[in-house]
Design a protein around this motif. Structure first.
Motif, PDB file in Angstrom:
ATOM      1  N   LEU A  51      -0.162   1.766 -10.303  1.00 45.61           N
ATOM      2  CA  LEU A  51      -1.409   2.489  -9.975  1.00 45.61           C
ATOM      3  C   LEU A  51      -2.492   1.587  -9.601  1.00 45.61           C
ATOM      4  CD1 LEU A  51      -1.103   4.777 -13.043  1.00 45.61           C
ATOM      5  CD2 LEU A  51      -0.610   5.411 -10.531  1.00 45.61           C
ATOM      6  N   ASP A  52      -2.196   0.244  -9.647  1.00 47.63           N
ATOM      7  CA  ASP A  52      -3.154  -0.670  -9.194  1.00 47.63           C
ATOM      8  C   ASP A  52      -4.406  -0.637 -10.289  1.00 47.63           C
ATOM      9  OD1 ASP A  52      -4.255  -3.003  -7.612  1.00 47.63           O
ATOM     10  OD2 ASP A  52      -5.205  -1.567  -6.345  1.00 47.63           O
ATOM     11  N   ILE A  53      -3.990  -0.614 -11.519  1.00 44.58           N
ATOM     12  CA  ILE A  53      -5.268  -0.516 -12.411  1.00 44.58           C
ATOM     13  C   ILE A  53      -4.831  -1.386 -13.488  1.00 44.58           C
ATOM     14  CG2 ILE A  53      -5.804   1.919 -12.218  1.00 44.58           C
ATOM     15  CD1 ILE A  53      -4.242   2.584 -14.547  1.00 44.58           C
ATOM     16  N   HIS A  54      -5.813  -1.773 -14.348  1.00 41.52           N
ATOM     17  CA  HIS A  54      -5.502  -2.893 -15.622  1.00 41.52           C
ATOM     18  C   HIS A  54      -4.554  -2.212 -16.503  1.00 41.52           C
ATOM     19  CE1 HIS A  54      -6.147  -5.999 -18.702  1.00 41.52           C
ATOM     20  NE2 HIS A  54      -6.854  -6.345 -17.619  1.00 41.52           N
ATOM     21  N   PRO A  55      -3.654  -3.358 -17.245  1.00 47.39           N
ATOM     22  CA  PRO A  55      -2.669  -2.678 -17.967  1.00 47.39           C
ATOM     23  C   PRO A  55      -3.248  -1.944 -19.330  1.00 47.39           C
ATOM     24  CG  PRO A  55      -2.108  -5.018 -17.373  1.00 47.39           C
ATOM     25  CD  PRO A  55      -3.471  -4.631 -16.727  1.00 47.39           C
ATOM     26  N   TYR A  71       6.712   6.889 -18.276  1.00 35.24           N
ATOM     27  CA  TYR A  71       6.659   6.244 -19.638  1.00 35.24           C
ATOM     28  C   TYR A  71       8.069   6.512 -20.391  1.00 35.24           C
ATOM     29  CZ  TYR A  71       5.584   3.308 -23.254  1.00 35.24           C
ATOM     30  OH  TYR A  71       5.340   2.342 -24.445  1.00 35.24           O
ATOM     31  N   CYS A  72       8.115   7.753 -20.640  1.00 35.87           N
ATOM     32  CA  CYS A  72       9.086   8.510 -21.632  1.00 35.87           C
ATOM     33  C   CYS A  72      10.237   8.694 -20.735  1.00 35.87           C
ATOM     34  CB  CYS A  72       8.418   9.648 -22.111  1.00 35.87           C
ATOM     35  SG  CYS A  72       7.229   9.272 -23.445  1.00 35.87           S
ATOM     36  N   THR A  73      10.168   9.815 -19.606  1.00 33.15           N
ATOM     37  CA  THR A  73      11.423  10.017 -19.017  1.00 33.15           C
ATOM     38  C   THR A  73      11.997   8.962 -18.420  1.00 33.15           C
ATOM     39  OG1 THR A  73      10.543  12.234 -18.753  1.00 33.15           O
ATOM     40  CG2 THR A  73      12.384  11.854 -17.531  1.00 33.15           C
ATOM     41  N   TYR A  74      11.611   8.263 -17.362  1.00 31.49           N
ATOM     42  CA  TYR A  74      12.019   7.167 -16.527  1.00 31.49           C
ATOM     43  C   TYR A  74      11.731   5.601 -17.005  1.00 31.49           C
ATOM     44  CZ  TYR A  74      12.121  10.996 -13.403  1.00 31.49           C
ATOM     45  OH  TYR A  74      12.278  11.966 -12.413  1.00 31.49           O
ATOM     46  N   ASN A  75      11.282   5.670 -18.476  1.00 28.50           N
ATOM     47  CA  ASN A  75      11.173   4.296 -19.102  1.00 28.50           C
ATOM     48  C   ASN A  75      10.537   3.172 -18.382  1.00 28.50           C
ATOM     49  OD1 ASN A  75      12.678   5.220 -21.313  1.00 28.50           O
ATOM     50  ND2 ASN A  75      14.585   5.214 -20.246  1.00 28.50           N
ATOM     51  N   ARG A  76       9.467   3.723 -17.441  1.00 30.50           N
ATOM     52  CA  ARG A  76       8.691   2.557 -16.928  1.00 30.50           C
ATOM     53  C   ARG A  76       7.698   1.719 -17.856  1.00 30.50           C
ATOM     54  NH1 ARG A  76      11.467   1.819 -12.575  1.00 30.50           N
ATOM     55  NH2 ARG A  76      11.795   3.730 -11.016  1.00 30.50           N
ATOM     56  N   THR A  77       7.562   0.555 -17.728  1.00 38.56           N
ATOM     57  CA  THR A  77       6.718  -0.411 -18.503  1.00 38.56           C
ATOM     58  C   THR A  77       5.521  -0.250 -18.394  1.00 38.56           C
ATOM     59  OG1 THR A  77       6.740  -2.329 -17.137  1.00 38.56           O
ATOM     60  CG2 THR A  77       8.690  -2.102 -18.896  1.00 38.56           C
ATOM     61  N   MET A  78       4.365  -0.687 -19.349  1.00 32.15           N
ATOM     62  CA  MET A  78       3.062  -0.399 -19.000  1.00 32.15           C
ATOM     63  C   MET A  78       2.876  -1.456 -17.725  1.00 32.15           C
ATOM     64  SD  MET A  78       0.979  -0.414 -22.620  1.00 32.15           S
ATOM     65  CE  MET A  78       2.001  -1.405 -23.671  1.00 32.15           C
ATOM     66  N   ALA A  79       3.376  -2.646 -17.700  1.00 31.37           N
ATOM     67  CA  ALA A  79       3.169  -3.388 -16.528  1.00 31.37           C
ATOM     68  C   ALA A  79       3.375  -2.773 -15.328  1.00 31.37           C
ATOM     69  CB  ALA A  79       3.710  -4.662 -16.822  1.00 31.37           C
ATOM     70  N   TRP A  80       4.631  -2.131 -15.175  1.00 32.53           N
ATOM     71  CA  TRP A  80       5.031  -1.639 -13.980  1.00 32.53           C
ATOM     72  C   TRP A  80       3.959  -0.510 -13.557  1.00 32.53           C
ATOM     73  CZ3 TRP A  80       6.163   3.324 -12.172  1.00 32.53           C
ATOM     74  CH2 TRP A  80       6.769   3.420 -10.848  1.00 32.53           C
ATOM     75  N   ILE A  81       3.614   0.460 -14.564  1.00 34.67           N
ATOM     76  CA  ILE A  81       2.659   1.636 -14.285  1.00 34.67           C
ATOM     77  C   ILE A  81       1.328   0.996 -13.967  1.00 34.67           C
ATOM     78  CG2 ILE A  81       1.352   3.356 -15.344  1.00 34.67           C
ATOM     79  CD1 ILE A  81       4.047   3.703 -17.089  1.00 34.67           C
ATOM     80  N   ALA A  82       0.785   0.041 -14.517  1.00 34.33           N
ATOM     81  CA  ALA A  82      -0.421  -0.695 -13.991  1.00 34.33           C
ATOM     82  C   ALA A  82      -0.269  -1.082 -12.519  1.00 34.33           C
ATOM     83  CB  ALA A  82      -0.640  -1.941 -14.940  1.00 34.33           C
ATOM     84  N   ARG A  83       0.724  -1.869 -12.322  1.00 35.36           N
ATOM     85  CA  ARG A  83       0.924  -2.537 -10.853  1.00 35.36           C
ATOM     86  C   ARG A  83       1.030  -1.204  -9.968  1.00 35.36           C
ATOM     87  NH1 ARG A  83       4.630  -5.791 -13.122  1.00 35.36           N
ATOM     88  NH2 ARG A  83       6.435  -4.490 -12.491  1.00 35.36           N
ATOM     89  N   HIS A 106       0.681  -1.275  -0.178  1.00 37.79           N
ATOM     90  CA  HIS A 106       0.135   0.095   0.017  1.00 37.79           C
ATOM     91  C   HIS A 106       0.808   1.211   0.000  1.00 37.79           C
ATOM     92  CE1 HIS A 106      -3.220  -2.783   1.038  1.00 37.79           C
ATOM     93  NE2 HIS A 106      -2.545  -3.195   1.956  1.00 37.79           N
ATOM     94  N   PRO A 107       0.559   2.316  -0.898  1.00 42.15           N
ATOM     95  CA  PRO A 107       1.468   3.365  -0.603  1.00 42.15           C
ATOM     96  C   PRO A 107       1.328   4.114   0.626  1.00 42.15           C
ATOM     97  CG  PRO A 107      -0.150   3.549  -2.657  1.00 42.15           C
ATOM     98  CD  PRO A 107      -0.509   2.271  -1.768  1.00 42.15           C
ATOM     99  N   THR A 108       2.556   4.593   1.095  1.00 38.31           N
ATOM    100  CA  THR A 108       2.524   5.000   2.435  1.00 38.31           C
ATOM    101  C   THR A 108       3.322   6.141   2.501  1.00 38.31           C
ATOM    102  OG1 THR A 108       2.821   2.526   3.095  1.00 38.31           O
ATOM    103  CG2 THR A 108       3.564   4.123   4.804  1.00 38.31           C
ATOM    104  N   GLU A 109       3.237   7.263   3.611  1.00 40.65           N
ATOM    105  CA  GLU A 109       3.907   8.363   3.706  1.00 40.65           C
ATOM    106  C   GLU A 109       5.337   7.978   3.946  1.00 40.65           C
ATOM    107  OE1 GLU A 109       2.342  11.532   3.571  1.00 40.65           O
ATOM    108  OE2 GLU A 109       0.542  10.495   3.151  1.00 40.65           O
ATOM    109  N   LEU A 110       6.165   9.251   3.748  1.00 39.71           N
ATOM    110  CA  LEU A 110       7.607   8.874   3.767  1.00 39.71           C
ATOM    111  C   LEU A 110       7.931   8.890   5.291  1.00 39.71           C
ATOM    112  CD1 LEU A 110       8.939  11.193   0.974  1.00 39.71           C
ATOM    113  CD2 LEU A 110       9.111   8.777   0.871  1.00 39.71           C
TER     114      LEU A 110
END
Length: 172
Positions: free
Chosen positions: A153-157, A139-151, A47-51
């Motif tokens: 954000l907890d959404i479907h790819p 996606y562009c600057t940090y070269n994250r994959t669609m799968a990484w972004i989906a995980r 779960h996303p958590t405060e720093l």
């Protein structure tokens, strides 16, 4: 070596030295605290958590590691090695959680603004829209994959793909 000598050797190898009750209690306490820390790290990763919470968990992990190294004489060598390995994995997990949280801020968009829902023609389903700036950076600057972004954000790819196509970041 005859059969009776072999059995005596096995028996002597299995002989366990009696551990004082105080040492047994300390060993149980150390392993219980390690289990508790493991659960807390798993929660932070899930779960996303405060720093500040991640920072406090990191400090608790460091304190436990110092205590563990001072007290590992009461544990068997196998338990010590397994616990050290678990501590290394927990430290890596905390580092990963910290990095994920920092990335969210480095992308320049507060967490609550990354995803929004828009009403669609279908009354049953709302469209999930990903913040364009955040998605472009991930996606562009940090070269994250669609799968990484989906995980992340907890959404479907397919939702990530649809947003990438809509923003012209991916060809259809």
């Amino acid at each position: 070596m005859n059969h009776s000598n072999h059995n005596q050797t096995q028996t002597s190898a299995r002989r366990v030295v009696a551990v004082p009750p105080q040492s047994q209690a300390l060993a149980k306490l150390l392993l219980w605290q390690l289990w508790q820390l493991s659960r807390r790290v798993d929660e932070v990763l899930d779960h996303p958590t405060e720093l500040c919470i991640i920072s406090n968990l990191s400090e608790a992990l460091n304190q436990f590691e110092r205590l563990f190294e001072q007290s590992c004489a009461v544990l068997t060598p196998e338990v010590v090695e397994a616990s050290r390995l678990r501590l290394r994995r927990l430290a890596q997990g905390v580092t990963r959680a910290y990095g994920n949280n920092i990335e969210r801020h480095h992308y320049g968009v507060p967490a609550e603004l990354i995803l929004t829902e828009e009403e669609s023609n279908n009354r049953m389903l709302n469209r999930i829209v990903i913040n364009e700036l955040w998605l472009r950076r991930a996606y562009c600057t940090y070269n994250r994959t669609m799968a990484w972004i989906a995980r992340y954000l907890d959404i479907h790819p397919s939702t990530v793909r649809r947003n990438l196509v809509e923003y012209g970041l991916l060809e259809y």
